[in-house]
Enzyme design. Structure first.
Site, PDB file in Angstrom:
ATOM      1  N   ASP A  14     -14.918  -3.331  11.312  1.00 41.85           N
ATOM      2  CA  ASP A  14     -14.238  -2.464  12.477  1.00 41.85           C
ATOM      3  C   ASP A  14     -15.453  -1.407  13.041  1.00 41.85           C
ATOM      4  O   ASP A  14     -15.576  -1.259  13.987  1.00 41.85           O
ATOM      5  CB  ASP A  14     -13.119  -1.440  11.790  1.00 41.85           C
ATOM      6  CG  ASP A  14     -12.024  -2.247  11.619  1.00 41.85           C
ATOM      7  OD1 ASP A  14     -11.772  -3.345  12.487  1.00 41.85           O
ATOM      8  OD2 ASP A  14     -11.242  -1.742  10.899  1.00 41.85           O
ATOM      9  N   ARG A  99     -14.725  12.040   2.345  1.00 46.96           N
ATOM     10  CA  ARG A  99     -14.711  12.114   3.884  1.00 46.96           C
ATOM     11  C   ARG A  99     -15.460  13.534   4.076  1.00 46.96           C
ATOM     12  O   ARG A  99     -16.181  13.524   5.159  1.00 46.96           O
ATOM     13  CB  ARG A  99     -13.320  12.231   4.418  1.00 46.96           C
ATOM     14  CG  ARG A  99     -12.579  10.831   4.317  1.00 46.96           C
ATOM     15  CD  ARG A  99     -13.695   9.411   4.689  1.00 46.96           C
ATOM     16  NE  ARG A  99     -13.047   8.118   4.622  1.00 46.96           N
ATOM     17  CZ  ARG A  99     -13.176   7.402   3.605  1.00 46.96           C
ATOM     18  NH1 ARG A  99     -13.816   7.713   2.593  1.00 46.96           N
ATOM     19  NH2 ARG A  99     -12.677   6.095   3.744  1.00 46.96           N
ATOM     20  N   ASP A 128      -7.461   8.914   6.365  1.00 48.72           N
ATOM     21  CA  ASP A 128      -9.015   9.306   6.446  1.00 48.72           C
ATOM     22  C   ASP A 128      -9.321   9.677   7.977  1.00 48.72           C
ATOM     23  O   ASP A 128     -10.086  10.558   8.385  1.00 48.72           O
ATOM     24  CB  ASP A 128      -9.772   8.134   6.291  1.00 48.72           C
ATOM     25  CG  ASP A 128      -9.814   7.647   4.916  1.00 48.72           C
ATOM     26  OD1 ASP A 128      -9.750   8.703   3.944  1.00 48.72           O
ATOM     27  OD2 ASP A 128      -9.678   6.435   4.380  1.00 48.72           O
ATOM     28  N   SER A 179      -8.569  -3.993   1.747  1.00 50.93           N
ATOM     29  CA  SER A 179      -9.134  -2.921   2.114  1.00 50.93           C
ATOM     30  C   SER A 179      -9.678  -2.086   1.067  1.00 50.93           C
ATOM     31  O   SER A 179      -8.748  -1.310   0.395  1.00 50.93           O
ATOM     32  CB  SER A 179      -8.243  -2.314   3.159  1.00 50.93           C
ATOM     33  OG  SER A 179      -8.831  -0.739   3.517  1.00 50.93           O
TER      34      SER A 179
HETATM   35  N1  ARG Z   1      -4.717   6.288   0.296  1.00 48.23           N
HETATM   36  C1  ARG Z   1      -5.678   6.671  -0.392  1.00 48.23           C
HETATM   37  C2  ARG Z   1      -6.222   8.133   0.312  1.00 48.23           C
HETATM   38  O1  ARG Z   1      -5.690   8.456   1.336  1.00 48.23           O
HETATM   39  C3  ARG Z   1      -6.561   5.878   0.061  1.00 48.23           C
HETATM   40  C4  ARG Z   1      -7.425   5.626   1.193  1.00 48.23           C
HETATM   41  C5  ARG Z   1      -8.338   4.413   1.062  1.00 48.23           C
HETATM   42  N2  ARG Z   1      -8.961   4.359   2.567  1.00 48.23           N
HETATM   43  C6  ARG Z   1      -9.411   3.347   2.983  1.00 48.23           C
HETATM   44  N3  ARG Z   1      -9.890   3.152   4.127  1.00 48.23           N
HETATM   45  N4  ARG Z   1      -9.170   2.081   2.476  1.00 48.23           N
HETATM   46  O2  ARG Z   1      -6.978   8.907  -0.209  1.00 48.23           O
END
Ligand code: ARG
Length: 412
Positions: A14, A99, A128, A179
């Site tokens: 991506d 992040r 995210d 992912s």
């Molecule tokens: N659900 C988790 C969170 O919001 C994990 C997110 C993982 N991100 C990803 N791009 N796979 O913190």
């Protein structure tokens, strides 16, 4: 001058497509910024040179790799530990912590290169995007945020075609079934068969918690004012300390989470995590607080902790309430100094001992043996007054006093 955009770059499909897509659709120059927050630990770290070269080959005018591992540990994992942070009581905020680190660096790079916008590769369904955008707006309200993956409407297959059309080099191993998002504090695994919450996660999703250790063992973690400072008496900085615990605790298969969680965007999602070091540290730290925090302070802190976790989960790392809570937690940690002993055995990790030079545990007060220093006669009056209110209520309003005796009489 051509406008410039700073893109958070991971080297995956991506963000690679995003480089070209931004150039084609926004007519901008792209500066790719990859931030090392401790991902791919089991593989000895990412191949950052390869990632940098892929960004350049894809069309970025510049590609930078920033080593933010120590910063991630000291400024993000440690505050999360002081807050005993677990979203919905379980998830130690792995992705939510990285992040804001990335955002800090994106904004700094945007300033350095005179960019008008930052960009990220998140879709519209996750948390995210919220963290990237709210974080950027908090640090740099004037910067635009572009989210190509939310705009281009490409399916996975179309993305691969797009990459082929523009000769975008992809690492095949990156395009796996799941992912994955990883950093020093753990790993989040989504997609594939585990999107069905009834399906047991296949063993191959786990990389940090493969149970290879065969003999039980113990590990002693030392804390100073809430901050972990040593393992088995060896002084360590937060980053190597967390990395070492990931390895030792992970080798017992401890640190897995399987949960359904509430995303900020209103979706329930099935999440699988591995956080061996984080969960062991959180357990040890909370235990040392049991020993060293005065009761009222402790209870108030326990009430505020879930709020901190929610704010950080929801992308509000840079926000006034979060800052104020940090100040409260930091003050609460003044005497959280001592050691906690953890035992490790077959998928389990648990506390078997704790000690502190400023422990509030007083053996003389707690013991039932002859060295008892507690004044037993004080207890009688205390308990009588403690129960006076409910005794009065019971006699007068519930009519439970035998023979109509007033509570006041029985108290004389
Ligand atoms: N659900 C988790 C969170 O919001 C994990 C997110 C993982 N991100 C990803 N791009 N796979 O913190």
């Amino acid at each position: 001058m051509t406008k410039r955009v700073v893109l958070a770059y991971s080297g995956g499909l991506d963000t690679s497509i995003a480089v070209r897509w931004l150039m084609e659709n926004h007519g901008v120059e792209v500066i790719a910024v990859a931030v090392d927050v401790g991902q791919a630990s089991e593989a000895g770290g990412e191949d950052w040179d390869a990632i940098r070269n892929r960004a350049l080959a894809t069309g970025a005018v510049e590609a930078t790799v920033i080593d933010a591992r120590a910063e991630m540990a000291e400024d993000f994992c440690v505050p999360a530990l002081l807050a005993n942070a677990k979203y919905e009581g379980k998830y130690p905020l792995v992705s939510a912590l990285s992040r804001p680190v990335i955002v800090k660096h994106l904004v700094a790079e945007a300033r350095k290169h005179g960019a008008h916008a930052v960009a990220h590769g998140c879709t519209g369904k996750g948390n995210d995007q919220v963290r990237f955008e709210v974080g950027t707006r908090a640090l740099a309200p004037d910067l635009e945020v572009i989210a190509p993956a939310r705009l281009w409407g490409l399916s996975r297959e179309e993305s691969i075609e797009y990459a082929a059309k523009w000769d975008i080099p992809l690492s095949v191993t990156k395009e796996k079934l799941y992912s994955i998002d990883e950093n020093l504090w753990g790993k989040a695994i989504e997609c594939g068969v585990i999107e069905d919450p009834w399906n047991r996660p296949p063993e191959d999703v786990y990389t940090m918690t493969r149970p290879t250790a065969t003999e039980p063992s113990e590990v002693v973690i030392g804390f100073e004012s809430g901050v972990p400072v040593s393992v088995d008496g060896r002084a360590l900085d937060p980053e190597p300390l967390i990395a070492e615990l990931n390895r030792t605790v992970g080798s017992y298969g401890f640190g897995r989470l399987d949960m359904v969680e509430n995303r900020r965007v209103g979706i329930k999602s099935r999440e699988t995590y591995e956080c061996p070091g984080a969960l062991a540290l959180l357990m040890a730290h909370a235990d040392l607080e049991d020993l060293t925090l005065e009761r009222d302070l402790h209870h108030e802190k326990l009430r505020l902790e879930p709020r901190w976790s929610e704010l950080v989960y929801d992308g509000l790392w840079f926000s006034p309430l979060k800052q104020a809570l940090d100040a409260f937690f930091a003050e609460s940690q003044r005497h959280v100094t001592g050691e906690v002993r953890l035992r490790l055995d077959r998928g389990q990790c648990w506390v078997v001992g704790r000690r502190s030079p400023v422990s509030l545990y007083d053996h003389g007060l707690a013991t039932y043996d002859a060295s008892d220093t507690f004044r037993h006669q004080d207890a009688e009056g205390f308990v009588r007054l403690w129960g006076l209110g409910v005794a009065t209520w019971s006699a007068v309003q519930e009519g439970r006093a035998v023979g109509g005796a007033a509570v006041a009489d029985s108290n004389r």
